[in-house]
Write a protein that holds these residues in place. Structure first.
Motif, PDB file in Angstrom:
ATOM      1  N   MET A  99       0.823  -1.204   0.000  1.00  0.00           N
ATOM      2  CA  MET A  99       0.000   0.000   0.000  1.00  0.00           C
ATOM      3  C   MET A  99       0.859   1.257   0.000  1.00  0.00           C
ATOM      4  SD  MET A  99      -3.038  -1.124   2.654  1.00  0.00           S
ATOM      5  CE  MET A  99      -3.788   0.511   2.606  1.00  0.00           C
ATOM      6  N   VAL A 100       1.975   1.218   0.760  1.00  0.00           N
ATOM      7  CA  VAL A 100       2.877   2.365   0.805  1.00  0.00           C
ATOM      8  C   VAL A 100       3.525   2.571  -0.559  1.00  0.00           C
ATOM      9  CG1 VAL A 100       5.076   3.202   1.738  1.00  0.00           C
ATOM     10  CG2 VAL A 100       3.324   2.306   3.283  1.00  0.00           C
ATOM     11  N   ARG A 101       3.958   1.500  -1.180  1.00  0.00           N
ATOM     12  CA  ARG A 101       4.584   1.626  -2.517  1.00  0.00           C
ATOM     13  C   ARG A 101       3.593   2.237  -3.510  1.00  0.00           C
ATOM     14  NH1 ARG A 101       7.554  -3.928  -1.705  1.00  0.00           N
ATOM     15  NH2 ARG A 101       9.640  -3.185  -1.148  1.00  0.00           N
ATOM     16  N   ALA A 102       2.344   1.781  -3.445  1.00  0.00           N
ATOM     17  CA  ALA A 102       1.334   2.329  -4.358  1.00  0.00           C
ATOM     18  C   ALA A 102       1.056   3.793  -4.048  1.00  0.00           C
ATOM     19  CB  ALA A 102       0.046   1.505  -4.254  1.00  0.00           C
ATOM     20  N   ALA A 103       1.032   4.131  -2.759  1.00  0.00           N
ATOM     21  CA  ALA A 103       0.775   5.520  -2.368  1.00  0.00           C
ATOM     22  C   ALA A 103       1.908   6.434  -2.818  1.00  0.00           C
ATOM     23  CB  ALA A 103       0.592   5.614  -0.851  1.00  0.00           C
ATOM     24  N   VAL A 104       3.151   5.976  -2.671  1.00  0.00           N
ATOM     25  CA  VAL A 104       4.296   6.775  -3.107  1.00  0.00           C
ATOM     26  C   VAL A 104       4.251   6.985  -4.614  1.00  0.00           C
ATOM     27  CG1 VAL A 104       6.803   6.802  -3.336  1.00  0.00           C
ATOM     28  CG2 VAL A 104       5.774   6.111  -1.178  1.00  0.00           C
ATOM     29  N   GLU A 105       3.912   5.934  -5.337  1.00  0.00           N
ATOM     30  CA  GLU A 105       3.832   6.047  -6.790  1.00  0.00           C
ATOM     31  C   GLU A 105       2.779   7.086  -7.197  1.00  0.00           C
ATOM     32  OE1 GLU A 105       2.904   3.213 -10.697  1.00  0.00           O
ATOM     33  OE2 GLU A 105       3.319   2.319  -8.725  1.00  0.00           O
TER      34      GLU A 105
ATOM     35  N   ALA B  35      11.722   3.858   0.225  1.00  0.00           N
ATOM     36  CA  ALA B  35      12.036   2.583  -0.415  1.00  0.00           C
ATOM     37  C   ALA B  35      13.001   1.768   0.437  1.00  0.00           C
ATOM     38  CB  ALA B  35      12.628   2.827  -1.799  1.00  0.00           C
ATOM     39  N   ARG B  36      14.007   2.435   1.009  1.00  0.00           N
ATOM     40  CA  ARG B  36      14.975   1.738   1.866  1.00  0.00           C
ATOM     41  C   ARG B  36      14.286   1.163   3.101  1.00  0.00           C
ATOM     42  NH1 ARG B  36      17.932   2.072   6.333  1.00  0.00           N
ATOM     43  NH2 ARG B  36      16.962   4.018   6.994  1.00  0.00           N
ATOM     44  N   LEU B  37      13.410   1.939   3.705  1.00  0.00           N
ATOM     45  CA  LEU B  37      12.725   1.500   4.915  1.00  0.00           C
ATOM     46  C   LEU B  37      11.761   0.350   4.638  1.00  0.00           C
ATOM     47  CD1 LEU B  37      12.072   4.989   6.528  1.00  0.00           C
ATOM     48  CD2 LEU B  37      13.548   3.186   7.444  1.00  0.00           C
ATOM     49  N   LEU B  38      11.173   0.321   3.467  1.00  0.00           N
ATOM     50  CA  LEU B  38      10.279  -0.783   3.120  1.00  0.00           C
ATOM     51  C   LEU B  38      11.050  -2.085   2.984  1.00  0.00           C
ATOM     52  CD1 LEU B  38       7.797   0.868   0.583  1.00  0.00           C
ATOM     53  CD2 LEU B  38       7.453   0.401   3.024  1.00  0.00           C
ATOM     54  N   LEU B  39      12.248  -2.018   2.414  1.00  0.00           N
ATOM     55  CA  LEU B  39      13.092  -3.213   2.351  1.00  0.00           C
ATOM     56  C   LEU B  39      13.472  -3.682   3.745  1.00  0.00           C
ATOM     57  CD1 LEU B  39      15.481  -2.344  -0.625  1.00  0.00           C
ATOM     58  CD2 LEU B  39      13.605  -4.014  -0.601  1.00  0.00           C
ATOM     59  N   ARG B  40      13.796  -2.734   4.599  1.00  0.00           N
ATOM     60  CA  ARG B  40      14.134  -3.066   5.994  1.00  0.00           C
ATOM     61  C   ARG B  40      12.940  -3.701   6.693  1.00  0.00           C
ATOM     62  NH1 ARG B  40      15.731   1.543  10.469  1.00  0.00           N
ATOM     63  NH2 ARG B  40      15.452   0.252  12.339  1.00  0.00           N
ATOM     64  N   LEU B  41      11.762  -3.172   6.436  1.00  0.00           N
ATOM     65  CA  LEU B  41      10.554  -3.702   7.058  1.00  0.00           C
ATOM     66  C   LEU B  41      10.271  -5.123   6.586  1.00  0.00           C
ATOM     67  CD1 LEU B  41       7.992  -3.392   8.738  1.00  0.00           C
ATOM     68  CD2 LEU B  41       6.946  -2.193   6.810  1.00  0.00           C
ATOM     69  N   GLU B  42      10.371  -5.362   5.285  1.00  0.00           N
ATOM     70  CA  GLU B  42      10.136  -6.715   4.750  1.00  0.00           C
ATOM     71  C   GLU B  42      11.118  -7.714   5.359  1.00  0.00           C
ATOM     72  OE1 GLU B  42       8.378  -6.417   0.294  1.00  0.00           O
ATOM     73  OE2 GLU B  42      10.399  -5.594   0.555  1.00  0.00           O
ATOM     74  N   ALA B  43      12.379  -7.311   5.472  1.00  0.00           N
ATOM     75  CA  ALA B  43      13.386  -8.203   6.039  1.00  0.00           C
ATOM     76  C   ALA B  43      13.092  -8.503   7.507  1.00  0.00           C
ATOM     77  CB  ALA B  43      14.769  -7.564   5.903  1.00  0.00           C
TER      78      ALA B  43
END
Length: 276
Positions: A37-43, A89-97
């Motif tokens: 949802m965050v990725r879509a919102a940023v886009e 984008a960096r924080l989303l990768l950190r969150l997924e990990a």
């Protein structure tokens, strides 16, 4: 512990209360959905939605002991305010990990005697004699207003365990509509950050009505800044509870508000005490 995408092999052991364990897989799935949802919102340039998701993450993560998730939420909210796409984008990768690295540790539940003793101790610590607490809480109905279903599930579970009847509504506007009917709740738990009307405005409307102004309102918020807490008091709140919500603190403060509300009601019905 700071987890990045290249460190997925490192496992994170998290202690979770037994009564919340079954909620954790759903919670993790919801947070992974938040990532998309965050990725879509940023886009789409919708940084306000990113900030709201990040803010809710701060409170809900702490309820499960996911302290790193709370830290990511703080940084993500700041990045949303700065409209910093690369940092998001960096924080989303950190969150997924982080979410993919969690191992749950469930403590042994208390035995029945210890549980009964803890409830009695909680009542005493709250300044409410056990007998009076039982009488006060016997017919208490709590209205819980929160647009985050998982937050609502956690608080409702804590309160139902103590014998309260809890009704959940997902928005401030629905809560105000419900308060036009009867019976009125004994207490309202009101989240601050919600889509649509925020908790401050809902609280102001409740307290400005002669019909609902006497109902105790406890705001529940991830804010820890003095200015926002003062804003809650200015809106007429009877109490402000910070997230993450801890069971013992929630129950004690609910009992306290209900007790004082009942006492105030009895005094109003019987008039001021006579003076000899």
């Amino acid at each position: 512990m700071d987890i990045v995408a290249g460190e997925r092999h490192n496992r994170i052991r998290i202690d979770v209360e037994p009564e919340l364990r079954d909620l954790v897989p759903v919670y993790i799935a919801n947070r992974l959905r938040d990532v998309e949802m965050v990725r879509a919102a940023v886009e789409g340039g919708d940084f306000e939605s990113v900030g709201r998701i990040a803010h809710n993450m701060q409170g809900s993560g702490g309820s499960f002991g996911f302290d790193d998730l709370t830290a990511v939420g703080v940084e993500l909210e700041r990045a949303a305010q700065d409209r910093n796409r690369s940092e998001i984008a960096r924080l989303l990768l950190r969150l997924e990990a982080y979410l993919s690295s969690i191992d749950l540790v469930v403590p042994e539940p208390d035995n029945a005697a210890a549980g009964a003793g803890r409830l009695a101790m909680d009542a005493t610590a709250a300044g409410v004699p056990v007998g009076e607490r039982e009488q006060t809480d016997a017919d208490a109905e709590i209205l819980l207003v929160d647009d985050q279903e998982m937050n609502a599930v956690i608080m409702r579970r804590y309160l139902v365990r103590e014998g309260y009847e809890v009704r959940w509504l997902p928005s401030g506007s629905e809560a105000l509509t419900a308060l036009e009917g009867r019976p009125l709740p004994s207490l309202i738990l009101l989240d601050v950050i919600m889509a649509g009307m925020n908790g401050f405005e809902v609280c102001r409307r409740i307290k400005s009505s002669s019909v609902t102004c006497a109902i105790p309102v406890m705001l529940v918020t991830s804010f820890d800044r003095r200015s926002e807490i003062l804003q809650g008091w200015a809106a007429g709140a009877d109490d402000v509870l910070s997230k993450p919500v801890r069971r013992d603190e929630l129950v004690k403060r609910v009992r306290w508000l209900l007790l004082h509300s009942r006492k105030a009601g009895r005094q109003e019905a019987g008039g001021p005490p006579s003076r000899a």
